[in-house]
Design a protein around this motif. Structure first.
Motif, mmCIF file in Angstrom:
data_model
loop_
_atom_site.group_PDB
_atom_site.id
_atom_site.type_symbol
_atom_site.label_atom_id
_atom_site.label_comp_id
_atom_site.label_asym_id
_atom_site.label_seq_id
_atom_site.Cartn_x
_atom_site.Cartn_y
_atom_site.Cartn_z
ATOM 1 N N TYR A 48 0.843 -1.208 0.081
ATOM 2 C CA TYR A 48 -0.130 -0.161 -0.215
ATOM 3 C C TYR A 48 0.738 1.135 -0.145
ATOM 4 O O TYR A 48 0.827 2.000 0.819
ATOM 5 C CB TYR A 48 -1.152 -0.077 0.984
ATOM 6 N N LYS A 49 1.657 1.377 -1.132
ATOM 7 C CA LYS A 49 2.631 2.427 -1.249
ATOM 8 C C LYS A 49 1.768 3.936 -1.422
ATOM 9 O O LYS A 49 0.740 3.666 -2.116
ATOM 10 C CB LYS A 49 3.280 2.179 -2.450
ATOM 11 N N GLY A 50 2.379 4.793 -0.866
ATOM 12 C CA GLY A 50 1.685 6.160 -0.930
ATOM 13 C C GLY A 50 0.344 6.200 0.128
ATOM 14 O O GLY A 50 -0.137 7.182 0.106
ATOM 15 N N ALA A 51 0.288 5.208 1.022
ATOM 16 C CA ALA A 51 -0.757 5.217 1.843
ATOM 17 C C ALA A 51 -0.246 4.550 3.241
ATOM 18 O O ALA A 51 0.367 5.597 3.804
ATOM 19 C CB ALA A 51 -2.001 4.565 1.420
ATOM 20 N N ILE A 52 -0.447 3.505 3.410
ATOM 21 C CA ILE A 52 -0.168 3.030 4.852
ATOM 22 C C ILE A 52 1.294 2.142 4.780
ATOM 23 O O ILE A 52 1.496 1.496 5.898
ATOM 24 C CB ILE A 52 -1.270 2.092 5.663
ATOM 25 N N GLU B 19 3.974 -8.075 1.744
ATOM 26 C CA GLU B 19 4.197 -7.919 0.178
ATOM 27 C C GLU B 19 5.135 -6.516 -0.045
ATOM 28 O O GLU B 19 4.925 -5.571 0.574
ATOM 29 C CB GLU B 19 2.514 -7.528 -0.349
ATOM 30 N N ASN B 20 5.839 -6.753 -1.144
ATOM 31 C CA ASN B 20 6.815 -5.665 -1.530
ATOM 32 C C ASN B 20 6.046 -4.669 -2.310
ATOM 33 O O ASN B 20 5.644 -4.751 -3.389
ATOM 34 C CB ASN B 20 7.766 -6.381 -2.288
ATOM 35 N N VAL C 245 4.669 -4.170 -6.295
ATOM 36 C CA VAL C 245 3.308 -4.091 -6.586
ATOM 37 C C VAL C 245 2.851 -2.909 -7.246
ATOM 38 O O VAL C 245 2.289 -2.948 -8.216
ATOM 39 C CB VAL C 245 2.523 -4.139 -5.261
ATOM 40 N N PHE C 246 3.344 -1.797 -6.836
ATOM 41 C CA PHE C 246 3.118 -0.619 -7.587
ATOM 42 C C PHE C 246 3.724 -0.637 -8.992
ATOM 43 O O PHE C 246 2.945 -0.122 -9.805
ATOM 44 C CB PHE C 246 3.935 0.562 -6.801
ATOM 45 N N ARG D 37 -7.079 -1.386 -9.583
ATOM 46 C CA ARG D 37 -6.200 -0.692 -8.575
ATOM 47 C C ARG D 37 -7.134 0.141 -7.356
ATOM 48 O O ARG D 37 -6.873 0.215 -6.201
ATOM 49 C CB ARG D 37 -5.195 0.265 -8.989
ATOM 50 N N LEU D 38 -8.436 0.190 -7.915
ATOM 51 C CA LEU D 38 -9.379 0.995 -7.076
ATOM 52 C C LEU D 38 -10.410 0.029 -6.383
ATOM 53 O O LEU D 38 -11.243 0.646 -5.857
ATOM 54 C CB LEU D 38 -10.079 2.078 -7.967
#
Ligand code: DUC
Ligand code: ZN
Ligand code: ZN
Length: 480
Positions: free
Chosen positions: A155-159, A185-186, A190-191, A333-334
């Motif tokens: 959850y890059k850019g979030a938590i 999870e890396n 994922v991003f 992604r959403l």
């Protein structure tokens, strides 16, 4: 009020024996044959059935604000559904937004949880780092009964917690005698994979598992394990979904590291073909992270549970209904990540575990309650059938059966990942704090009846072990 359960076989993680159980004032007051109990107790006939500790689901997300929406199941409906399925306690997660003080988030979640009708506790996520987080971790451990901190490696850019946050938080947890937990999870991978898939025009739910292959999970699990090894802190890896993360745990355990593994009922029983279904609603309903995997991983996870390298079973119960999932109609992604299961975990594990001979009834008890109670330091208050323990019990009818369906379940979600599965072995009665809350298909729950469960730190135990290891001496040996 008091309750007298007669005629059943008590099953604990250690043994099975014929005994009556007498509960008074919310506790187990007596266990034995031919109990002489005061008059007036409500009697439960457990003839031909098993009397076991109520289930503990150590991984739920009731009413979680997540991915632009809020999980549909709240603490009342979710704990009620758990009770209908024989689960008498959940451990949920406080997840502060980055920059939000941990204590503020913790108080918010405590308030939300006041309506729970079964007992609950909280892991607290560390989603950012500064001096206040360092301080709040101590307050949570010393004053609020929190002994576990969660880290989302995705959850890059979030938590997402990067390595710097992991190292700071793991170090602090060790000082405090707390256990670290990770969603492995890396998030960078994922991003990147998500972006590549979208660039190629793959924007449907089938893109979800492609963006989170098993290697992404294996890498993160191994990284967290090695960081924990260097910093000498116990680690609990949540929702292992694949062979790769299980192998990382197994390897570390064979080297003597204190690492625990959790597996979800869904990951044991649902495979990744669900994402190739062309019905968006169906595929999106299965979008959760980590995703469901190819069947070979399920076989590995069952073996992990049987061999003792995976310790607990959970659900990651995090419900979103079809209108919520529709947010990701044009972009996977959403799609809010999450599925349900708190009501079904015990029955599907009994059916596919005990019913197939993979697990004995005692092993079932261990993986559905006792191990979680031990790892999170609330044993024998929870996870046991012993005098003085909380009277959280399930009377299990091995001959009863149910066909699981969203039409009949108690969960506040319009979908069930086990839809149509007929399970043999169901709870006939659930007892929460000595009260009969589920009886032959009827729920009798009270909003707010659940209590917050304090979980003390491990400091004296792990502290002594760490000190002994540093001195290369067995625990308990005193230096002259
Ligand atoms: N995974 C999910 O699928 N939902 C909630 C959070 C998580 O890690
Ligand atoms: Zn997770
Ligand atoms: Zn989760």
């Amino acid at each position: 009020m008091s309750l007298h359960i007669k005629g059943g076989t008590v099953v604990t993680a250690e043994q099975a024996f014929r005994a009556e159980v007498y509960c008074a004032d919310g506790r187990i007051a007596a266990v034995g044959e031919n109990l002489d109990v005061p008059a007036g107790a409500e009697v439960v006939d457990a003839g031909g059935q098993y009397v076991m500790p109520g289930g503990i689901d150590p991984h739920t997300h009731m009413q979680l604000p997540f991915m632009g929406t809020v999980a549909s199941e709240d603490f009342f409906t979710g704990t009620a559904a758990g009770l209908a399925g024989g689960t008498t306690m959940i451990i949920d997660f406080v997840i502060p937004n980055p920059q939000q003080p941990l204590m503020e988030a913790y108080k918010q979640w405590r308030e939300w949880a006041e309506k729970a009708c079964a007992d609950y506790s909280f892991h607290v996520a560390v989603t950012w780092w500064d001096e206040s987080v360092h301080r709040d971790m101590e307050t949570l451990v010393k004053k609020h009964g929190v002994n576990s901190f969660k880290h989302f490696m995705a959850y890059k850019g979030a938590i997402m917690a990067d390595d710097e946050i992991l190292v700071n938080s793991f170090q602090r947890a060790r000082e405090l005698g707390a256990i670290c937990t990770v969603h492995a999870e890396n998030g960078e991978l994922v991003f990147t994979l998500q972006q590549e898939l979208i660039d190629k025009g793959i924007n449907g739910p089938e893109g979800h598992p492609l963006s989170r292959p098993p290697q992404v999970e294996g890498e993160a699990a191994n990284r967290a394990i090695r960081i924990a090894e260097v910093l000498d802190v116990p680690l609990y890896v949540v929702h292992n979904s694949c062979r790769q993360s299980l192998e990382a745990i197994t390897r570390a355990r064979s080297e003597g590291q204190r690492v625990f593994g959790e597996v979800l009922a869904g990951h044991l029983l649902v495979d990744d073909s669900v994402y190739r279904n062309t019905d968006f609603e169906f595929a999106a309903a299965h979008v959760m992270s980590p995703p469901f995997r190819a069947k070979e991983h399920q076989r590995a996870l069952w073996r992990g549970l049987q061999s003792g390298n995976l310790h607990t079973t959970a659900t990651d119960h995090c419900c979103f209904c079809a209108p919520q999932k529709a947010a990701g109609k044009d972009d996977f992604r959403l799609i809010p990540n999450g599925t349900g299961g708190v009501e079904d975990r015990m029955a599907v594990l009994w059916h596919h575990g005990v019913g197939t001979g993979r697990l004995t009834p005692s092993e079932f008890v261990r993986v559905t309650s006792t191990a979680a109670a031990q790892i999170f330091n609330i044993y024998p208050r929870k996870g046991s059938v012993s005098i003085g323990a909380d009277a959280d019990l399930v009377v299990w009818d091995p001959e009863g059966s149910r066909t699981i369906s969203a039409k009949t379940h108690h969960q506040n979600i319009d979908f069930n990942i086990f839809e149509g599965m007929t399970v043999k072995g169901i709870p006939s009665h659930t007892v929460s704090a000595g009260k009969l809350v589920w009886k032959d298909g009827e729920l009798n729950v009270e909003k707010g009846a659940g209590n917050y469960v304090d979980r003390p730190p491990f400091a004296p135990y792990y502290g002594a072990m760490q000190e002994a290891r540093r001195r290369k001496e067995p625990t308990g040996v005193k230096r002259k």
